[in-house]
Design an enzyme around this catalytic site. Structure first.
Site, mmCIF file in Angstrom:
data_model
loop_
_atom_site.group_PDB
_atom_site.id
_atom_site.type_symbol
_atom_site.label_atom_id
_atom_site.label_comp_id
_atom_site.label_asym_id
_atom_site.label_seq_id
_atom_site.Cartn_x
_atom_site.Cartn_y
_atom_site.Cartn_z
ATOM 1 N N GLN A 132 0.812 -1.163 0.039
ATOM 2 C CA GLN A 132 0.078 0.220 -0.005
ATOM 3 C C GLN A 132 0.985 1.339 0.123
ATOM 4 O O GLN A 132 0.250 2.395 0.063
ATOM 5 C CB GLN A 132 -0.928 -0.045 1.279
ATOM 6 N N ASN A 133 2.160 1.149 -0.021
ATOM 7 C CA ASN A 133 3.019 2.387 0.207
ATOM 8 C C ASN A 133 3.415 2.612 -1.319
ATOM 9 O O ASN A 133 3.533 1.883 -2.167
ATOM 10 C CB ASN A 133 4.457 1.598 0.928
ATOM 11 N N HIS A 175 -1.573 1.264 -4.177
ATOM 12 C CA HIS A 175 -2.248 2.793 -4.064
ATOM 13 C C HIS A 175 -1.170 3.569 -4.757
ATOM 14 O O HIS A 175 -1.159 4.905 -4.515
ATOM 15 C CB HIS A 175 -2.118 3.069 -2.540
ATOM 16 N N CYS A 229 -6.670 13.337 -19.737
ATOM 17 C CA CYS A 229 -6.689 12.347 -20.487
ATOM 18 C C CYS A 229 -5.957 11.121 -20.067
ATOM 19 O O CYS A 229 -6.119 9.967 -20.774
ATOM 20 C CB CYS A 229 -5.550 12.722 -21.765
ATOM 21 N N CYS A 252 -2.229 16.748 -23.689
ATOM 22 C CA CYS A 252 -3.221 17.675 -23.976
ATOM 23 C C CYS A 252 -3.247 18.883 -23.097
ATOM 24 O O CYS A 252 -4.430 19.456 -23.150
ATOM 25 C CB CYS A 252 -4.513 16.769 -23.675
ATOM 26 N N GLY A 273 2.875 -4.632 8.927
ATOM 27 C CA GLY A 273 3.047 -3.059 9.243
ATOM 28 C C GLY A 273 1.650 -2.348 8.603
ATOM 29 O O GLY A 273 1.987 -1.242 8.017
ATOM 30 N N THR A 274 0.394 -2.944 8.645
ATOM 31 C CA THR A 274 -0.457 -2.236 8.370
ATOM 32 C C THR A 274 -1.683 -2.345 8.980
ATOM 33 O O THR A 274 -1.804 -3.299 9.896
ATOM 34 C CB THR A 274 -1.160 -2.747 6.695
ATOM 35 N N ALA A 291 8.956 -4.612 12.693
ATOM 36 C CA ALA A 291 9.199 -5.141 11.247
ATOM 37 C C ALA A 291 10.738 -5.755 10.942
ATOM 38 O O ALA A 291 11.405 -6.583 10.797
ATOM 39 C CB ALA A 291 8.495 -4.646 10.176
HETATM 40 P P1 OAD Z 1 -1.225 3.180 8.785
HETATM 41 O O1 OAD Z 1 -0.675 4.259 9.585
HETATM 42 O O2 OAD Z 1 -2.784 2.957 8.918
HETATM 43 O O3 OAD Z 1 -0.826 1.682 9.968
HETATM 44 C C1 OAD Z 1 0.248 1.721 10.014
HETATM 45 C C2 OAD Z 1 0.640 0.417 10.809
HETATM 46 O O4 OAD Z 1 1.968 -0.184 10.929
HETATM 47 C C3 OAD Z 1 -0.085 0.481 12.408
HETATM 48 O O5 OAD Z 1 -0.694 -0.809 12.505
HETATM 49 C C4 OAD Z 1 1.305 0.330 13.318
HETATM 50 O O6 OAD Z 1 0.816 -0.198 14.447
HETATM 51 C C5 OAD Z 1 2.223 -0.501 12.438
HETATM 52 N N1 OAD Z 1 3.614 -0.280 12.468
HETATM 53 C C6 OAD Z 1 4.175 1.110 12.822
HETATM 54 N N2 OAD Z 1 5.508 0.999 13.060
HETATM 55 C C7 OAD Z 1 5.763 -0.305 12.894
HETATM 56 C C8 OAD Z 1 7.257 -0.918 12.716
HETATM 57 N N3 OAD Z 1 8.311 -0.510 12.947
HETATM 58 N N4 OAD Z 1 6.854 -2.297 12.585
HETATM 59 C C9 OAD Z 1 5.875 -3.038 12.289
HETATM 60 N N5 OAD Z 1 4.615 -2.374 12.216
HETATM 61 C C10 OAD Z 1 4.613 -1.122 12.486
HETATM 62 O O7 OAD Z 1 -0.558 2.872 7.413
HETATM 63 P P2 OAD Z 1 -1.288 1.754 6.480
HETATM 64 O O8 OAD Z 1 -2.027 0.721 6.850
HETATM 65 O O9 OAD Z 1 -0.220 1.491 5.452
HETATM 66 O O10 OAD Z 1 -3.751 5.113 1.608
HETATM 67 O O11 OAD Z 1 -2.423 2.527 5.869
HETATM 68 C C11 OAD Z 1 -3.181 2.060 4.699
HETATM 69 C C12 OAD Z 1 -3.680 3.183 3.846
HETATM 70 O O12 OAD Z 1 -4.243 4.330 4.456
HETATM 71 C C13 OAD Z 1 -2.347 4.001 3.225
HETATM 72 O O13 OAD Z 1 -1.952 3.250 1.996
HETATM 73 C C14 OAD Z 1 -2.752 5.313 2.710
HETATM 74 C C15 OAD Z 1 -3.575 5.529 3.972
HETATM 75 O O14 OAD Z 1 -4.838 6.489 4.150
HETATM 76 C C16 OAD Z 1 -3.940 6.020 0.946
HETATM 77 O O15 OAD Z 1 -3.395 7.114 0.794
HETATM 78 C C17 OAD Z 1 -5.056 5.744 -0.085
#
Ligand code: OAD
Length: 257
Positions: free
Chosen positions: A114-115, A132, A143, A163, A200-201, A244
């Site tokens: 998602q990064n 993403h 366009c 365009c 890490g999501t 991680a």
């Molecule tokens: P988040 O900021 O929502 O979540 C980050 C996650 O990483 C959390 O669950 C933390 O506990 C965990 N975390 C932080 N540091 C860590 C580490 N060192 N090791 C392991 N885990 C760690 O980010 P995403 O889940 O990526 O979308 O967010 C998803 C989407 O929401 C993004 O791609 C973005 C955002 O809005 C868009 O912009 C469309």
């Protein structure tokens, strides 16, 4: 209470024996490279209104503000280096390419991220699906033609060479669908995988957040690495809590210490 070292060993064995693993990463994997996450304390969404910088409506209202926001994010990503977690995943992919059970029936590892920072590719991962989009591209808002790569400091406001329409960052904003080709690859890989690793999501943004659940429903073991519990924890076969950058090198190493 199960010993965390035992859990890690069992999860490691699954990953070493996997024939077609799928990995899903989020902002947490880049946190140790100095890139801010979204929802943790001090995260991006605490400091910027999503409506202003991450929606099409916000872009239409104030494209300058949005381009300045993405220029700042590009500056921070350009000086960041992949960390031990990104590198462990790149090595794991290389290892699967070399020692896969047989090149014919061994689907390549698919890394869904998602990064938008490009750090997986910088670390050497080849099969990356950027669900993403990417910080390093732009797309014409008229366009649709893509321009890659864009300079570090995109001149404000950039226009399309074809365009003359206004260029927008090539990222997916809230309320927008994912690129159909990318989500199809993700769904296909998820339906064919034999282990699913989530790193890490916060696992709350759809459709990415639904992918590990889709694998789990088929009985595929899901392994989660995060600092804390997430919606994935409920159905994960293994949840490993910690950074991680500390967990992945051991989890994915051929010779654990
Ligand atoms: P988040 O900021 O929502 O979540 C980050 C996650 O990483 C959390 O669950 C933390 O506990 C965990 N975390 C932080 N540091 C860590 C580490 N060192 N090791 C392991 N885990 C760690 O980010 P995403 O889940 O990526 O979308 O967010 C998803 C989407 O929401 C993004 O791609 C973005 C955002 O809005 C868009 O912009 C469309």
């Amino acid at each position: 209470m199960r010993d965390p070292r035992d859990l890690e060993r069992q999860a490691r064995r699954l990953l070493m024996e996997a024939r077609s693993p799928v990995i899903l990463t989020g902002a947490g994997i880049s946190a140790e490279s100095g890139i801010r996450t979204f929802r943790d304390s001090g995260g991006l969404w605490e400091q910027h209104a999503i409506d202003d910088v991450a929606t099409l409506q916000g872009f239409r209202r104030d494209p300058e503000l949005v381009w300045r926001f993405y220029n700042a994010r590009r500056r921070s990503a350009s000086t960041a280096s992949p960390n031990t977690a990104h590198r462990a995943l790149a090595h794991y992919e290389q290892r699967l390419r070399r020692y896969g059970p047989s090149s014919a029936d061994h689907g390549p590892l698919i890394l869904l991220t998602q990064n938008i920072d490009g750090l997986h590719q910088k670390a050497g991962s080849r099969h990356v699906v950027e669900l993403h989009g990417t910080l390093w591209g732009a797309r014409c808002s008229e366009c649709g033609i893509r321009t890659t790569p864009v300079p570090l400091e995109v001149p404000i406001l950039p226009s399309c060479e074809e365009c003359d329409g206004l260029l927008r960052p090539d990222v997916v904003w809230f309320g927008e669908p994912l690129d159909p080709e990318r989500i199809d690859r993700a769904l296909e890989a998820t339906d064919a995988c034999d282990v699913f690793l989530v790193v890490g999501t916060s696992a709350i943004v759809q459709p990415a957040a639904g992918l590990p659940y889709q694998a789990a429903r088929r009985g595929v073991p899901v392994i989660e690495v995060n600092l804390e519990e997430t919606p994935v924890t409920r159905y994960a076969a293994y949840s490993l809590f910690g950074k991680a950058g500390e967990i992945l090198p051991e989890l994915l190493s051929e010779q654990p210490s």
